[in-house]
Design an enzyme around this catalytic site. Structure first.
Site, short mmCIF file in Angstrom:
data_model
loop_
_atom_site.label_atom_id
_atom_site.label_comp_id
_atom_site.label_asym_id
_atom_site.label_seq_id
_atom_site.Cartn_x
_atom_site.Cartn_y
_atom_site.Cartn_z
N ASP A 29 59.21 -18.91 -111.14
CA ASP A 29 59.79 -19.85 -112.11
C ASP A 29 61.42 -20.13 -111.89
O ASP A 29 61.80 -19.08 -111.83
CB ASP A 29 59.34 -19.36 -113.52
CG ASP A 29 59.81 -20.31 -114.55
OD1 ASP A 29 59.30 -21.43 -114.70
OD2 ASP A 29 60.84 -19.97 -115.46
N GLU B 228 59.66 -22.48 -107.88
CA GLU B 228 60.09 -23.93 -108.52
C GLU B 228 61.47 -23.84 -108.54
O GLU B 228 62.39 -22.88 -108.79
CB GLU B 228 59.66 -23.78 -109.99
CG GLU B 228 60.13 -24.93 -110.92
CD GLU B 228 60.12 -24.91 -112.25
OE1 GLU B 228 60.13 -25.61 -113.17
OE2 GLU B 228 60.24 -23.59 -112.54
#
Lengths: 543, 543
Positions: free
Chosen positions: B266, B303
């Protein structure tokens, strides 16, 4: 976008300043008290081309019809950091049209602090010494930062301005007490005439504390990161392209207007930029374009504490594209062996194998645990040639960060000095000498500064005492704010021809001659060294 | 160094925890109140191998003979984030020995929020749906984070734990309400049996606010940088190698113990690491070694909001070595065209040429000025193949960051949905579907959370209202802390076989079949596309 006052000739001058949040901006001419309104153009650049402005005109910018402030991109601050800025006609009778520069592999750098290199402490006073440096074998002088810094402007005495230069607040302004714009140009021109390159140390990681009005103009700083010296420069946040432009233009300004050959970028590890194009890479792109335009190679050399090969890797593979970087590990490895020092960062050094590793791999710490840092440090850079690393056996930091500013000549024997010189000059790296080391100068080089803000003066004094509290057995550190400390650091240049000083000088000269006559010495390639060593070892074991 | 409780069999268990500043550390067994002293070993790891410890034993660590705290590397928190940790026997009857994984180019990813994908909200409830996803053509499911997060532990109802997962505080603990350790293993094993890869979303950029005791153990955080969500993780400062070890071991733990095929990291742009070896690169090195050991390729997919090619460049040239990264520009370009949205980051998009650029160059913003960001953004990444970019037409963030959590099916026509699906599935990138999009699911997916700390509950509610204050004409945002908001987001899975939903489902299925039967579609190379286009254009202009 060029910023600052650009004198166009015939009394015309274009003033440009970036300031997104003001409602009005004007040029205020000091002599007439006239204010010339500026117009806001795209990107919040305020601009006006004024008439009847002669060179040397003093001016301020007036923000919101209220505060008068010096130009952040001022090219001259004849009355110091709090005074008005000055319009400069950059015209100069250059005589260096044939100057082609010095190749990276041929650099032998001589670091100079302008204020203490000569009794006068000026650019002009350096010129008569160029010939001697040339005879020594030096191919480039590197000036410690010369951006305008604070000082006592109530006197004309150059020694009223005492500063290493890393606290500058006017990145485009040549220090007035050193001789200003024309003084610097005379020095560069004289150097080029004699085949000497000139490099300049610039500080893009923070601004000095005194005379720092730039934040009133726009978001030059960011709270996202912390530097050891205050606010970090905003290289990657809102409006950062305008801040970046300020620094890019600064780089181009020094190289173009002053014919400099290279910039040394101070402490790039404190330049925080987490965007996808690092400001160093953007600088490198612009400098490459200027090199092509001028048909001579201009260099960017980074000082970095990160031992990160990314700094000198090509832009095409995601590097920052710096031509070279300083490598402290060589110094630390050698210094710890010669002196036995084990304090501070020297605790990470002291083994012979570390010096050998520095020769072979450039970085001693290329992802090993560093007891001093209490973390892993560095990365492997064996893909980079040794000519991309600048090494030394002493420099302003390594000397001046000691409480008493002792040079290597105070810390080791004469034979030790000769050994160190050989280790440096015959290394495959780009050697850097600190002024005076070539004859074993005996003056110290300690920290000095001359703030005019009394609060700052006190803070610096106390900070210095605190920093060296553990060393109180050696006495108190010299008062950094006193003129005596500064005077004490001036070179005894005449001693270079005397006794052991002269022997050392000739030793350096001969080492450089050996380096120059044996190209293999300075063009060493890591992988080839390694291969040659292995072949040699194998041959040895076979016999 | 492995951390946490490692059950060795026969009642033996080794406990290991890093804690440099405590004077004493002990394992405290909850059932007997027995405390087992731990010994400090090198690097300030406290360790003991205890006997008579059965699987499922509950324990705390006792710091300095005082506070009892859960294990930072707890593998199970059956009583929630404030309760004791649990010893886990990782033995499991795996049946996936022949599983060889899915190649990067063959990935079609289906993003799942475990709590709302099924009425039960458990790992086990996903299993019966694998076959349907397989028929659709999906090759990998990607679970939103499942690290233990807060909830109301006074009830056994799984819906008492409502969280997207990005506020987890126990990076090694499988969320108890989802089915815990064994539930996850059953799901992965069932997927592999049916030829489906399983990816897991992990959060290495911050820790959630509730149940965050880890900072009491050591310097896991740093003040050098600011993240949008609180303290930055200490990846590059004093003791950072122990912090890095915690995350490296976490990556290896998920891949090794749970047979996962890939991790989705993330928001790596909020992982601040200015050292010379980025933590992502170090993770990649370890994962590569594990891949070699297990003889199947394991993936790390980042990400990143930075549009930085460095993330996916090979380590050898200074990249971070991620196998792929998410590229939001594709989504934004398509979304702005389809919906006309111009709010927030959509103001940077809306031109057809931008969608074309996304196809050709992956990033639309590769060092252009972004009006939304008010700075230049991104960098050119044409050296990277399109299989290194994961794209979508909606995901949990793009839907859930809207005040009302509207999916694309709420914002465009049915024909628009079909167009978007074609644009996605026939793109040269790795497509990611958000659960339910394949049949035009009508449930929203809005932000929900279930803190037990009343101060936090209030702060989240007010923050959410403030965030959408400008949208008050559309009403109030759904209460993120209410169970109704969570229930509203659950899929209406049965509708997939009805009317237009079914037509869309078959449309997706056929698109995937086309993609699979025309390998050229998914193996597009930027430079080849470009060359082909130019050749084509030239041929056109010649005629």
């Amino acid at each position: 976008m060029q910023v600052g006052a650009r004198y166009l000739g015939n009394g015309h001058c274009t003033f440009t300043v970036w300031s997104p949040d003001v409602e009005a901006m004007a040029v205020q001419i000091v002599s007439t008290a006239q204010t010339i309104p500026m117009a806001r153009s795209q990107g919040d650049y305020w601009q006006v081309t004024a008439q009847d402005i002669l060179p040397d005109t003093l001016y301020f910018y007036q923000l919101n019809n209220q505060e008068s402030r010096p130009d952040p991109a001022s090219q001259s601050q004849p009355q110091g950091v709090h005074g008005p800025s000055q319009v400069i006609d950059q015209a100069f009778e250059w005589t260096d049209h044939d100057w082609a520069g010095v190749a990276l592999e041929d650099l032998i750098i001589y670091e100079i602090h302008v204020g203490t290199f000569t009794p006068e402490g000026t650019f002009d006073a350096i010129i008569p010494r160029i010939q001697t440096l040339k005879e020594l074998g030096v191919t480039a002088i590197e000036l410690m930062p010369i951006s305008q810094f604070p000082g006592d402007r109530s006197t004309d005495d150059p020694s009223a301005y005492r500063n290493w230069g890393y606290d500058g607040t006017y990145l485009y302004a040549v220090q007035n007490s050193y001789g200003g714009v024309t003084g610097l140009k005379r020095l560069v021109d004289a150097c080029h005439q004699q085949g000497m390159a000139v490099m300049l140390d610039v500080v893009y990681n923070h601004f000095g504390p005194e005379g720092n009005y730039i934040s009133q103009f726009g978001s030059y700083f960011t709270d996202s990161y912390r530097t050891p010296w205050g606010s970090a420069v905003n290289y990657d946040n809102v409006h950062s392209h305008h801040v970046r432009n300020f620094f890019i233009q600064n780089t181009l300004y020094w190289l173009r207007e002053y014919h400099l050959d290279a910039l040394r970028l101070d402490a790039v590890h404190a330049i925080y930029d987490l965007g996808a194009k690092h400001i160093l890479a953007e600088l490198a792109e612009h400098v490459e374009a200027l090199s092509n335009e001028q048909n001579r190679k201009l260099y960017l050399i980074a000082e970095s504490d990160a031992n990160d090969p990314r700094v000198i890797r090509p832009i095409e593979v995601g590097g920052h594209g710096m031509d070279a970087q300083w490598s402290d590990d060589f110094h630390h490895a050698l210094h710890a062996l010669l002196t036995g020092d084990q304090i501070g960062y020297y605790q990470d050094f002291g083994k012979c194998s570390q010096l050998a590793k520095a020769y072979q791999d450039s970085f001693v710490y290329d992802w090993q645990y560093s007891p001093h840092r209490q973390r892993f440090h560095g990365n492997v850079c064996r893909d980079r040639p040794s000519s991309q690393f600048v090494v030394c056996i002493q420099n302003h930091d390594q000397i001046g960060n000691r409480m008493l500013g002792e040079r290597l000549s105070h810390l080791t024997s004469f034979e030790g000095l000769k050994l160190a010189a050989g280790a440096l000059i015959l290394s495959p790296f780009v050697p850097l000498l600190f002024m005076g080391e070539e004859y074993g100068e005996e003056a110290p080089f300690t920290y000095f500064v001359s703030h005019s803000d009394t609060g700052l003066i006190h803070a610096v004094r106390e900070g210095r005492k605190r920093e060296f509290a553990a060393f109180h057995a050696q006495g108190e550190p010299p008062d950094p704010e006193s003129a005596e400390t500064f005077e004490m650091c001036k070179l005894n240049w005449e001693t270079r021809t005397e006794g052991q000083h002269h022997i050392l000088w000739m030793w350096y000269q001969q080492l450089i001659q050996i380096r120059n006559t044996m190209p293999a010495l300075k063009r060493q390639d890591h992988l080839e060294t390694d291969k040659a060593a292995r072949t040699h070892l194998k041959a040895g074991s076979d016999n």
